[in-house]
Design a protein around this motif. Structure first.
Motif, PDB file in Angstrom:
ATOM      1  N   ALA A 178      -6.053   6.816   4.748  1.00 17.52           N
ATOM      2  CA  ALA A 178      -5.662   5.384   6.667  1.00 17.52           C
ATOM      3  C   ALA A 178      -6.974   5.075   7.109  1.00 17.52           C
ATOM      4  CB  ALA A 178      -4.778   6.602   7.322  1.00 17.52           C
ATOM      5  N   ARG A 179      -8.040   6.285   7.156  1.00 17.25           N
ATOM      6  CA  ARG A 179      -9.026   5.686   8.132  1.00 17.25           C
ATOM      7  C   ARG A 179      -9.755   4.712   7.149  1.00 17.25           C
ATOM      8  NH1 ARG A 179     -13.407   8.716  10.886  1.00 17.25           N
ATOM      9  NH2 ARG A 179     -12.058  10.569  11.161  1.00 17.25           N
ATOM     10  N   THR A 180      -9.752   4.527   5.940  1.00 17.69           N
ATOM     11  CA  THR A 180     -10.132   3.534   4.937  1.00 17.69           C
ATOM     12  C   THR A 180      -9.961   2.138   4.723  1.00 17.69           C
ATOM     13  OG1 THR A 180     -11.028   5.387   2.606  1.00 17.69           O
ATOM     14  CG2 THR A 180     -10.473   2.643   2.574  1.00 17.69           C
ATOM     15  N   LEU A 181      -8.589   2.501   4.855  1.00 18.47           N
ATOM     16  CA  LEU A 181      -7.880   0.613   5.743  1.00 18.47           C
ATOM     17  C   LEU A 181      -8.239   0.333   7.267  1.00 18.47           C
ATOM     18  CD1 LEU A 181      -4.172   1.864   4.386  1.00 18.47           C
ATOM     19  CD2 LEU A 181      -5.860   1.059   3.154  1.00 18.47           C
ATOM     20  N   PHE A 182      -8.296   1.753   7.628  1.00 19.90           N
ATOM     21  CA  PHE A 182      -8.959   1.088   9.279  1.00 19.90           C
ATOM     22  C   PHE A 182     -10.157   0.660   9.310  1.00 19.90           C
ATOM     23  CE2 PHE A 182      -5.941   4.188  10.923  1.00 19.90           C
ATOM     24  CZ  PHE A 182      -4.390   3.518  11.054  1.00 19.90           C
ATOM     25  N   GLU A 183     -11.341   1.497   8.695  1.00 16.59           N
ATOM     26  CA  GLU A 183     -12.270   1.227   8.751  1.00 16.59           C
ATOM     27  C   GLU A 183     -13.173  -0.234   7.715  1.00 16.59           C
ATOM     28  OE1 GLU A 183     -14.682   5.261   8.340  1.00 16.59           O
ATOM     29  OE2 GLU A 183     -14.633   4.403   6.690  1.00 16.59           O
ATOM     30  N   LYS A 184     -11.462  -0.579   6.644  1.00 17.31           N
ATOM     31  CA  LYS A 184     -11.697  -1.822   6.209  1.00 17.31           C
ATOM     32  C   LYS A 184     -11.209  -3.384   6.517  1.00 17.31           C
ATOM     33  CE  LYS A 184     -13.090   0.118   1.408  1.00 17.31           C
ATOM     34  NZ  LYS A 184     -12.885  -0.257   0.174  1.00 17.31           N
ATOM     35  N   GLN A 185     -10.137  -2.800   7.578  1.00 17.07           N
ATOM     36  CA  GLN A 185      -9.104  -4.077   8.473  1.00 17.07           C
ATOM     37  C   GLN A 185     -10.515  -4.735   9.456  1.00 17.07           C
ATOM     38  OE1 GLN A 185      -6.046  -2.434  10.322  1.00 17.07           O
ATOM     39  NE2 GLN A 185      -6.133  -3.230  11.798  1.00 17.07           N
ATOM     40  N   LEU A 196       0.729  -1.030   0.064  1.00 17.54           N
ATOM     41  CA  LEU A 196      -0.058  -0.172   0.211  1.00 17.54           C
ATOM     42  C   LEU A 196       0.496   1.187   0.048  1.00 17.54           C
ATOM     43  CD1 LEU A 196      -2.757  -1.129   2.851  1.00 17.54           C
ATOM     44  CD2 LEU A 196      -2.982  -0.737   0.740  1.00 17.54           C
ATOM     45  N   SER A 197       0.190   2.523  -0.174  1.00 19.85           N
ATOM     46  CA  SER A 197       0.616   3.188   0.370  1.00 19.85           C
ATOM     47  C   SER A 197       1.478   3.503   1.790  1.00 19.85           C
ATOM     48  CB  SER A 197       0.673   5.046   0.111  1.00 19.85           C
ATOM     49  OG  SER A 197      -0.264   5.407  -0.852  1.00 19.85           O
ATOM     50  N   PRO A 198       2.872   3.637   1.979  1.00 22.41           N
ATOM     51  CA  PRO A 198       3.487   3.578   2.926  1.00 22.41           C
ATOM     52  C   PRO A 198       2.969   4.356   3.640  1.00 22.41           C
ATOM     53  CG  PRO A 198       5.542   3.938   1.399  1.00 22.41           C
ATOM     54  CD  PRO A 198       3.773   4.250   0.524  1.00 22.41           C
ATOM     55  N   GLY A 199       2.918   3.976   5.541  1.00 20.63           N
ATOM     56  CA  GLY A 199       2.254   5.046   6.176  1.00 20.63           C
ATOM     57  C   GLY A 199       2.161   6.547   6.270  1.00 20.63           C
ATOM     58  N   VAL A 209     -10.148   9.918  -3.191  1.00 21.17           N
ATOM     59  CA  VAL A 209      -9.903   9.939  -1.697  1.00 21.17           C
ATOM     60  C   VAL A 209      -8.988   9.041  -2.591  1.00 21.17           C
ATOM     61  CG1 VAL A 209      -8.394   7.968   0.280  1.00 21.17           C
ATOM     62  CG2 VAL A 209     -11.276   8.587  -0.333  1.00 21.17           C
ATOM     63  N   MET A 210      -8.580   8.956  -3.729  1.00 19.82           N
ATOM     64  CA  MET A 210      -6.472   7.779  -3.861  1.00 19.82           C
ATOM     65  C   MET A 210      -6.308   9.007  -5.058  1.00 19.82           C
ATOM     66  SD  MET A 210      -7.070   4.531  -3.735  1.00 19.82           S
ATOM     67  CE  MET A 210      -4.841   4.775  -4.356  1.00 19.82           C
ATOM     68  N   ARG A 211      -7.383   9.917  -5.682  1.00 17.52           N
ATOM     69  CA  ARG A 211      -6.544  11.292  -6.577  1.00 17.52           C
ATOM     70  C   ARG A 211      -5.508  12.003  -5.194  1.00 17.52           C
ATOM     71  NH1 ARG A 211     -11.114  10.572  -9.697  1.00 17.52           N
ATOM     72  NH2 ARG A 211     -12.684  11.624  -8.210  1.00 17.52           N
ATOM     73  N   GLU A 212      -6.551  11.732  -3.895  1.00 18.34           N
ATOM     74  CA  GLU A 212      -6.517  12.918  -3.163  1.00 18.34           C
ATOM     75  C   GLU A 212      -4.733  12.649  -2.887  1.00 18.34           C
ATOM     76  OE1 GLU A 212      -7.348  14.958   1.463  1.00 18.34           O
ATOM     77  OE2 GLU A 212      -7.645  12.817   1.189  1.00 18.34           O
ATOM     78  N   GLU A 256       4.969  -0.208  -7.706  1.00 23.10           N
ATOM     79  CA  GLU A 256       3.342   0.578  -8.894  1.00 23.10           C
ATOM     80  C   GLU A 256       2.232  -0.212  -8.704  1.00 23.10           C
ATOM     81  OE1 GLU A 256       2.409   1.211 -13.471  1.00 23.10           O
ATOM     82  OE2 GLU A 256       4.402   0.316 -13.432  1.00 23.10           O
ATOM     83  N   HIS A 257       2.367  -1.336  -8.695  1.00 23.40           N
ATOM     84  CA  HIS A 257       0.551  -2.235  -8.293  1.00 23.40           C
ATOM     85  C   HIS A 257       0.335  -1.997  -6.751  1.00 23.40           C
ATOM     86  CE1 HIS A 257       3.084  -5.631  -5.760  1.00 23.40           C
ATOM     87  NE2 HIS A 257       2.327  -5.110  -4.736  1.00 23.40           N
ATOM     88  N   ALA A 258       1.061  -1.782  -5.974  1.00 26.03           N
ATOM     89  CA  ALA A 258       0.537  -0.622  -4.507  1.00 26.03           C
ATOM     90  C   ALA A 258      -0.263   0.952  -4.936  1.00 26.03           C
ATOM     91  CB  ALA A 258       1.582  -0.604  -3.910  1.00 26.03           C
ATOM     92  N   LEU A 259       0.513   1.468  -5.788  1.00 26.21           N
ATOM     93  CA  LEU A 259      -0.113   3.167  -5.879  1.00 26.21           C
ATOM     94  C   LEU A 259      -1.115   2.714  -7.164  1.00 26.21           C
ATOM     95  CD1 LEU A 259       3.860   4.771  -6.772  1.00 26.21           C
ATOM     96  CD2 LEU A 259       1.792   5.105  -4.875  1.00 26.21           C
ATOM     97  N   ARG A 260      -1.288   1.583  -7.423  1.00 25.76           N
ATOM     98  CA  ARG A 260      -2.712   1.664  -8.501  1.00 25.76           C
ATOM     99  C   ARG A 260      -3.669   0.886  -7.603  1.00 25.76           C
ATOM    100  NH1 ARG A 260      -1.826   3.174 -13.900  1.00 25.76           N
ATOM    101  NH2 ARG A 260       0.484   2.921 -14.536  1.00 25.76           N
TER     102      ARG A 260
END
Length: 277
Positions: free
Chosen positions: A125-132, A114-117, A181-184, A169-173
């Motif tokens: 980050a919120r999306t990752l936590f909400e889907k964990q 993923l994008s590094p923390g 959220v991805m654009r931001e 690259e695949h982590a960014l895509r």
């Protein structure tokens, strides 16, 4: 939702946390407030207030400031907060590394997932936590988000620290969140690319074998010129201090920097990925 968290995902409570909780409780009662009355005044939920007073959660800086003001605590709450020993929202096995990050003069990160923390926006980050999984309570999500955003502050607060990031690259895509959220997130990374002390490189999908295939890797150098490494898996993390192993990981990271796109080429690819969203 429950306030329970998976075993090992948070450090055990400490005496300083319990003492801080008792201080808050004493001033709350002095003010003649119940937890239900106090919670909206500081902008936190009743379960969160209860957790803090019981010494189970470390309060954010925002909570400390609001509680001090609302309870007119003569500076006692702020003073007690200086002695807290547990990091909120950080896994027990990550705490030691997180404690080293603000001391780093050099910090390298390779992230294939993923994008590094340290580069994440609040929304990402919120999306990752909400889907964990297991699912987190709302309070736990907020606690984790506060901790992550506090970590990211070192990118701007330590302008003389050298930061290097290599991201697959695949982590960014990978669209782990809504397009906006991805654009931001990509805009944020591109903005960080402009800072003199931050190098961000993309490991292209066209690159077959490379030196980082064993997994995520972090390296840092302290002001005493001591190097440490950190490796993370599912629900585990390992701080590595053995000089021989750290040296091997440094060699791998150096090879990855040569195998990844240059910072300039990486910016072009990041813009391409951003434009495709």
């Amino acid at each position: 939702m429950t306030d329970e968290v998976p075993k090992g995902s948070e450090p055990e409570t400490s005496e300083s946390l319990k003492a801080f909780g008792e201080v808050v409780k004493a001033f709350r009662r002095r003010a003649g407030l119940t937890q239900e009355q106090f919670a909206p005044l500081v902008g936190y939920s009743v379960p969160m207030i209860a957790s803090i007073e019981q010494g189970r959660r470390l309060p954010s800086k925002d909570f400390v400031a609001r509680a001090e003001e609302v309870l007119d605590a003569f500076g006692v709450i702020k003073a007690a907060a200086k002695h807290l020993t547990r990091k909120a929202g950080l896994a027990k096995w990550f705490e030691e590394w997180a404690g080293l990050e603000p001391l780093a003069v050099t910090l390298y990160t390779y992230e294939p997932r993923l994008s590094p923390g340290l580069l994440q926006t609040p929304a990402y980050a919120r999306t990752l936590f909400e889907k964990q999984l297991p699912a987190m309570s709302d309070d736990k999500i907020e606690s984790n988000l506060v901790a992550r955003m506090e970590r990211t502050s070192i990118l701007t607060e330590r302008p003389e620290t050298i930061f290097s990031f290599i991201i697959e690259e695949h982590a960014l895509r990978r669209q782990v969140a809504e397009p906006e959220v991805m654009r931001e997130q990509l805009d944020h990374i591109l903005a960080l690319c402009e800072r003199r002390n931050i190098d961000i490189q993309v490991m292209p999908q066209s690159r077959g074998h490379h030196a980082g295939l064993d997994g995520p890797l972090c390296l840092l150098e302290t002001e005493e010129n001591t190097w440490y490494a950190y490796s993370e898996g599912q629900g585990t993390g390992q701080l590595i201090s053995d000089p021989k192993l750290v040296s091997i990981l440094q060699q791998r990271y150096a090879r990855m920097r040569a195998q990844a796109l240059s910072p300039e080429e990486s910016v072009s690819l990041l813009r391409e990925i951003r434009g495709a969203l």
